[in-house]
Design a protein around this motif. Sequence first.
Motif, PDB file in Angstrom:
ATOM      1  N   LEU A   1       0.823  -1.216   0.000  1.00 29.14           N
ATOM      2  CA  LEU A   1       0.000   0.000   0.000  1.00 29.14           C
ATOM      3  C   LEU A   1       0.852   1.259   0.000  1.00 29.14           C
ATOM      4  O   LEU A   1       1.925   1.311   0.606  1.00 29.14           O
ATOM      5  CB  LEU A   1      -0.867   0.049   1.261  1.00 29.14           C
ATOM      6  N   ALA A   2       0.315   2.297  -0.623  1.00 27.28           N
ATOM      7  CA  ALA A   2       0.880   3.637  -0.461  1.00 27.28           C
ATOM      8  C   ALA A   2       0.527   4.130   0.941  1.00 27.28           C
ATOM      9  O   ALA A   2      -0.405   3.616   1.562  1.00 27.28           O
ATOM     10  CB  ALA A   2       0.267   4.571  -1.506  1.00 27.28           C
ATOM     11  N   PRO A   3       1.240   5.143   1.459  1.00 27.42           N
ATOM     12  CA  PRO A   3       0.777   5.782   2.694  1.00 27.42           C
ATOM     13  C   PRO A   3      -0.679   6.213   2.509  1.00 27.42           C
ATOM     14  O   PRO A   3      -1.067   6.608   1.411  1.00 27.42           O
ATOM     15  CB  PRO A   3       1.709   7.007   2.834  1.00 27.42           C
ATOM     16  N   LEU A   4      -1.471   6.094   3.556  1.00 25.32           N
ATOM     17  CA  LEU A   4      -2.901   6.433   3.531  1.00 25.32           C
ATOM     18  C   LEU A   4      -3.736   5.462   2.690  1.00 25.32           C
ATOM     19  O   LEU A   4      -4.925   5.683   2.473  1.00 25.32           O
ATOM     20  CB  LEU A   4      -3.146   7.870   3.025  1.00 25.32           C
ATOM     21  N   GLY A   5      -3.104   4.369   2.243  1.00 24.24           N
ATOM     22  CA  GLY A   5      -3.840   3.406   1.425  1.00 24.24           C
ATOM     23  C   GLY A   5      -4.797   2.563   2.265  1.00 24.24           C
ATOM     24  O   GLY A   5      -4.716   2.525   3.501  1.00 24.24           O
ATOM     25  N   HIS A   6      -5.708   1.883   1.600  1.00 27.75           N
ATOM     26  CA  HIS A   6      -6.782   1.136   2.284  1.00 27.75           C
ATOM     27  C   HIS A   6      -6.749  -0.327   1.838  1.00 27.75           C
ATOM     28  O   HIS A   6      -6.791  -0.612   0.648  1.00 27.75           O
ATOM     29  CB  HIS A   6      -8.130   1.775   1.921  1.00 27.75           C
ATOM     30  N   CYS A   7      -6.664  -1.222   2.813  1.00 29.00           N
ATOM     31  CA  CYS A   7      -6.640  -2.671   2.534  1.00 29.00           C
ATOM     32  C   CYS A   7      -7.963  -3.298   2.981  1.00 29.00           C
ATOM     33  O   CYS A   7      -8.367  -3.141   4.133  1.00 29.00           O
ATOM     34  CB  CYS A   7      -5.484  -3.313   3.305  1.00 29.00           C
ATOM     35  N   GLY A   8      -8.614  -4.042   2.102  1.00 31.64           N
ATOM     36  CA  GLY A   8      -9.802  -4.813   2.464  1.00 31.64           C
ATOM     37  C   GLY A   8      -9.419  -6.264   2.673  1.00 31.64           C
ATOM     38  O   GLY A   8      -8.634  -6.820   1.914  1.00 31.64           O
ATOM     39  N   VAL A   9      -9.950  -6.887   3.734  1.00 34.73           N
ATOM     40  CA  VAL A   9      -9.647  -8.296   4.046  1.00 34.73           C
ATOM     41  C   VAL A   9     -10.926  -9.111   3.889  1.00 34.73           C
ATOM     42  O   VAL A   9     -11.896  -8.904   4.627  1.00 34.73           O
ATOM     43  CB  VAL A   9      -9.110  -8.447   5.483  1.00 34.73           C
ATOM     44  N   ILE A  10     -10.914 -10.029   2.914  1.00 32.77           N
ATOM     45  CA  ILE A  10     -12.095 -10.843   2.603  1.00 32.77           C
ATOM     46  C   ILE A  10     -11.847 -12.328   2.846  1.00 32.77           C
ATOM     47  O   ILE A  10     -12.724 -13.050   3.295  1.00 32.77           O
ATOM     48  CB  ILE A  10     -12.510 -10.607   1.121  1.00 32.77           C
ATOM     49  N   GLY A  11     -10.647 -12.806   2.530  1.00 35.39           N
ATOM     50  CA  GLY A  11     -10.332 -14.237   2.584  1.00 35.39           C
ATOM     51  C   GLY A  11     -10.555 -14.823   3.977  1.00 35.39           C
ATOM     52  O   GLY A  11     -10.400 -14.139   4.986  1.00 35.39           O
ATOM     53  N   VAL A  12     -10.961 -16.098   3.991  1.00 36.27           N
ATOM     54  CA  VAL A  12     -11.178 -16.811   5.263  1.00 36.27           C
ATOM     55  C   VAL A  12     -10.396 -18.110   5.205  1.00 36.27           C
ATOM     56  O   VAL A  12     -10.630 -18.916   4.303  1.00 36.27           O
ATOM     57  CB  VAL A  12     -12.661 -17.169   5.457  1.00 36.27           C
ATOM     58  N   GLY A  13      -9.482 -18.358   6.176  1.00 37.95           N
ATOM     59  CA  GLY A  13      -8.704 -19.579   6.182  1.00 37.95           C
ATOM     60  C   GLY A  13      -7.783 -19.607   4.989  1.00 37.95           C
ATOM     61  O   GLY A  13      -8.051 -18.924   4.021  1.00 37.95           O
ATOM     62  N   PRO A  14      -6.686 -20.342   5.001  1.00 40.26           N
ATOM     63  CA  PRO A  14      -6.247 -21.271   6.033  1.00 40.26           C
ATOM     64  C   PRO A  14      -5.610 -20.622   7.269  1.00 40.26           C
ATOM     65  O   PRO A  14      -5.460 -21.292   8.281  1.00 40.26           O
ATOM     66  CB  PRO A  14      -5.200 -22.121   5.301  1.00 40.26           C
ATOM     67  N   SER A  15      -5.277 -19.328   7.210  1.00 36.64           N
ATOM     68  CA  SER A  15      -4.622 -18.731   8.386  1.00 36.64           C
ATOM     69  C   SER A  15      -5.650 -18.307   9.422  1.00 36.64           C
ATOM     70  O   SER A  15      -6.701 -17.767   9.089  1.00 36.64           O
ATOM     71  CB  SER A  15      -3.796 -17.510   7.961  1.00 36.64           C
ATOM     72  N   GLU A  16      -5.328 -18.525  10.685  1.00 33.42           N
ATOM     73  CA  GLU A  16      -6.208 -18.122  11.783  1.00 33.42           C
ATOM     74  C   GLU A  16      -5.814 -16.753  12.333  1.00 33.42           C
ATOM     75  O   GLU A  16      -6.618 -16.073  12.954  1.00 33.42           O
ATOM     76  CB  GLU A  16      -6.132 -19.141  12.923  1.00 33.42           C
ATOM     77  N   GLU A  17      -4.536 -16.401  12.140  1.00 34.72           N
ATOM     78  CA  GLU A  17      -4.063 -15.144  12.718  1.00 34.72           C
ATOM     79  C   GLU A  17      -3.306 -14.366  11.668  1.00 34.72           C
ATOM     80  O   GLU A  17      -2.790 -14.939  10.709  1.00 34.72           O
ATOM     81  CB  GLU A  17      -3.132 -15.432  13.901  1.00 34.72           C
ATOM     82  N   MET A  18      -3.222 -13.052  11.862  1.00 33.94           N
ATOM     83  CA  MET A  18      -2.419 -12.232  10.967  1.00 33.94           C
ATOM     84  C   MET A  18      -1.303 -11.579  11.758  1.00 33.94           C
ATOM     85  O   MET A  18      -1.436 -11.330  12.951  1.00 33.94           O
ATOM     86  CB  MET A  18      -3.284 -11.171  10.293  1.00 33.94           C
ATOM     87  N   SER A  19      -0.191 -11.345  11.074  1.00 29.15           N
ATOM     88  CA  SER A  19       0.915 -10.673  11.729  1.00 29.15           C
ATOM     89  C   SER A  19       1.438  -9.610  10.779  1.00 29.15           C
ATOM     90  O   SER A  19       1.709  -9.882   9.608  1.00 29.15           O
ATOM     91  CB  SER A  19       1.983 -11.717  12.065  1.00 29.15           C
ATOM     92  N   LEU A  20       1.534  -8.376  11.270  1.00 30.60           N
ATOM     93  CA  LEU A  20       1.958  -7.268  10.426  1.00 30.60           C
ATOM     94  C   LEU A  20       3.099  -6.528  11.104  1.00 30.60           C
ATOM     95  O   LEU A  20       3.136  -6.433  12.332  1.00 30.60           O
ATOM     96  CB  LEU A  20       0.794  -6.289  10.226  1.00 30.60           C
ATOM     97  N   GLY A  21       4.029  -6.021  10.284  1.00 26.65           N
ATOM     98  CA  GLY A  21       5.058  -5.161  10.851  1.00 26.65           C
ATOM     99  C   GLY A  21       4.393  -3.929  11.445  1.00 26.65           C
ATOM    100  O   GLY A  21       3.504  -3.342  10.833  1.00 26.65           O
ATOM    101  N   TRP A  22       4.798  -3.568  12.674  1.00 28.65           N
ATOM    102  CA  TRP A  22       4.156  -2.444  13.365  1.00 28.65           C
ATOM    103  C   TRP A  22       4.180  -1.194  12.484  1.00 28.65           C
ATOM    104  O   TRP A  22       3.198  -0.492  12.308  1.00 28.65           O
ATOM    105  CB  TRP A  22       4.908  -2.195  14.682  1.00 28.65           C
ATOM    106  N   ARG A  23       5.357  -0.949  11.895  1.00 29.80           N
ATOM    107  CA  ARG A  23       5.505   0.279  11.114  1.00 29.80           C
ATOM    108  C   ARG A  23       4.723   0.240   9.800  1.00 29.80           C
ATOM    109  O   ARG A  23       4.509   1.277   9.183  1.00 29.80           O
ATOM    110  CB  ARG A  23       6.988   0.537  10.824  1.00 29.80           C
ATOM    111  N   SER A  24       4.336  -0.973   9.386  1.00 23.56           N
ATOM    112  CA  SER A  24       3.644  -1.041   8.092  1.00 23.56           C
ATOM    113  C   SER A  24       2.232  -0.465   8.164  1.00 23.56           C
ATOM    114  O   SER A  24       1.608  -0.237   7.141  1.00 23.56           O
ATOM    115  CB  SER A  24       3.604  -2.485   7.560  1.00 23.56           C
ATOM    116  N   VAL A  25       1.726  -0.234   9.379  1.00 19.13           N
ATOM    117  CA  VAL A  25       0.379   0.343   9.470  1.00 19.13           C
ATOM    118  C   VAL A  25       0.378   1.761  10.061  1.00 19.13           C
ATOM    119  O   VAL A  25      -0.673   2.379  10.179  1.00 19.13           O
ATOM    120  CB  VAL A  25      -0.582  -0.543  10.302  1.00 19.13           C
ATOM    121  N   LEU A  26       1.569   2.275  10.416  1.00 22.33           N
ATOM    122  CA  LEU A  26       1.581   3.585  11.075  1.00 22.33           C
ATOM    123  C   LEU A  26       1.278   4.736  10.118  1.00 22.33           C
ATOM    124  O   LEU A  26       0.715   5.750  10.519  1.00 22.33           O
ATOM    125  CB  LEU A  26       2.944   3.832  11.726  1.00 22.33           C
ATOM    126  N   ASN A  27       1.657   4.572   8.861  1.00 25.88           N
ATOM    127  CA  ASN A  27       1.581   5.748   7.984  1.00 25.88           C
ATOM    128  C   ASN A  27       0.217   5.929   7.315  1.00 25.88           C
ATOM    129  O   ASN A  27       0.101   6.032   6.100  1.00 25.88           O
ATOM    130  CB  ASN A  27       2.707   5.731   6.938  1.00 25.88           C
TER     131      ASN A  27
END
Length: 359
Positions: free
Chosen positions: A270-296
């Motif tokens: 994403l660009a800064p200020l970009g918007h991510c939609g999450v639709i998929g279900v499974g196979p992952s139960e949890e998500m892990s993101l770099g802290w800084r990847s969502v700050l901007n």
Amino acid sequence: MRVTAAVLERPGEPLVLRDVDLGPPRPDEVLVRLSAVGICATDLEFAAFFEAPAVLGHEGAGVVEKVGDHVTSVAPGDHVALSFASCGRCRPCLTGTPGYCLRFDALNFSGRRPDGSSAVSMDGAEINAHFLGQSAFADHVVVPARAVVPVGKDVDLLLAGPFGCGFQTGAGGVLNVLRPAPGSSIAIFGAGSVGMASVIAAALSGCTTVAAVDLNAGRLATARSLGATHGVTGGETAAEELRAIAPDGFDYVLETTGRADVLRTAVESLAPLGHCGVIGVGPSEEMSLGWRSVLNGRTITGIIGGGAAPQVFVPELLRLHAAGRFPVQEIVRHFPFERIGDAIEATRSGAVAKAVLTF
Ligand SMILES: NC(=O)c1ccc[n+]([C@@H]2O[C@H](COP(=O)([O-])OP(=O)(O)OC[C@H]3O[C@@H](n4cnc5c(N)ncnc54)[C@H](O)[C@@H]3O)[C@@H](O)[C@H]2O)c1
Ligand SMILES: [Zn+2]
Ligand SMILES: [Zn+2]
């Protein structure tokens, strides 16, 4: 009444065609004779662990046979597409977003009506049904009136079913939630039936960069024919390829694979200020993101059912389809209901994006 259903007798095992008993519609329910039902990835995921015996299936379309005493929205003979169940009384329902109904899980995934009963019995005992309001892997279904979407008699019932889930989900993620501005860029991760509907919706929205990301080269080619400007092979090289396409990042991304590693790549694309939609279900139960990847300034929004009110959005999509601007028929292949095993295999293998069973 006796009906034929594809029954999940044990989790993880093939569905078996069985004669089952279908009870009459309750006052707020509708009996529908199905013309067709689509297969959605969510059916296959639940078939691995849902409490059996059970009937899955949730992209039905057909003709109303009988309505309960309190039902005024449809009448016998009406043509309908079916969608998910919702209570109609909670805040999300009352504000037009029934996919976030406070009782969504109980109404759609418990296998039972709220009072614990089931409309479907086998060998004299009630079995789990009401899956996503439907359990439409059967030639007839009893569904709550709120899950029923009336459609015109000119609508092809052999195509309408997936509008109630997969097509509505993919298109709605773009048109109702991300709402991309004309001239913007979007990357769609996963080019299955949901992602394909998102690609068409992104092109309709005037996105000038539409990158489809998938492991399946055939699906990337189809996505390009439906409006994607770029096809990107998923996996380790995807992030770099996406950077070459949008060096400052994408304005929007949409995750439809259900995989945490893909979500991470999506957010990082994403660009800064970009918007991510999450639709998929499974196979992952949890998500892990770099802290800084969502700050901007980035936003991440989970989406159910395309953020739509089905009785409003499904007819809109059907009108776009009739106008030739939502050409989802390109990804559909029909199978007779008896060949549900082949249809599931073709779906699992990726050979068919949207299998639709006909009765
Ligand atoms: N949130 C909702 O309301 C909702 C509704 C319907 C479906 N779903 C979910 O949406 C998802 C998509 O549904 P679908 O019918 O399109 O399924 P699908 O299996 O047809 O599509 C998923 C696609 O992701 C691709 N993929 C897998 N791993 C990948 C990777 N590492 N990189 C890139 N692509 C990869 C697959 O090749 C496939 O084409 C499923 O998880 C389904 O359960 C959610
Ligand atoms: Zn679905
Ligand atoms: Zn509700």
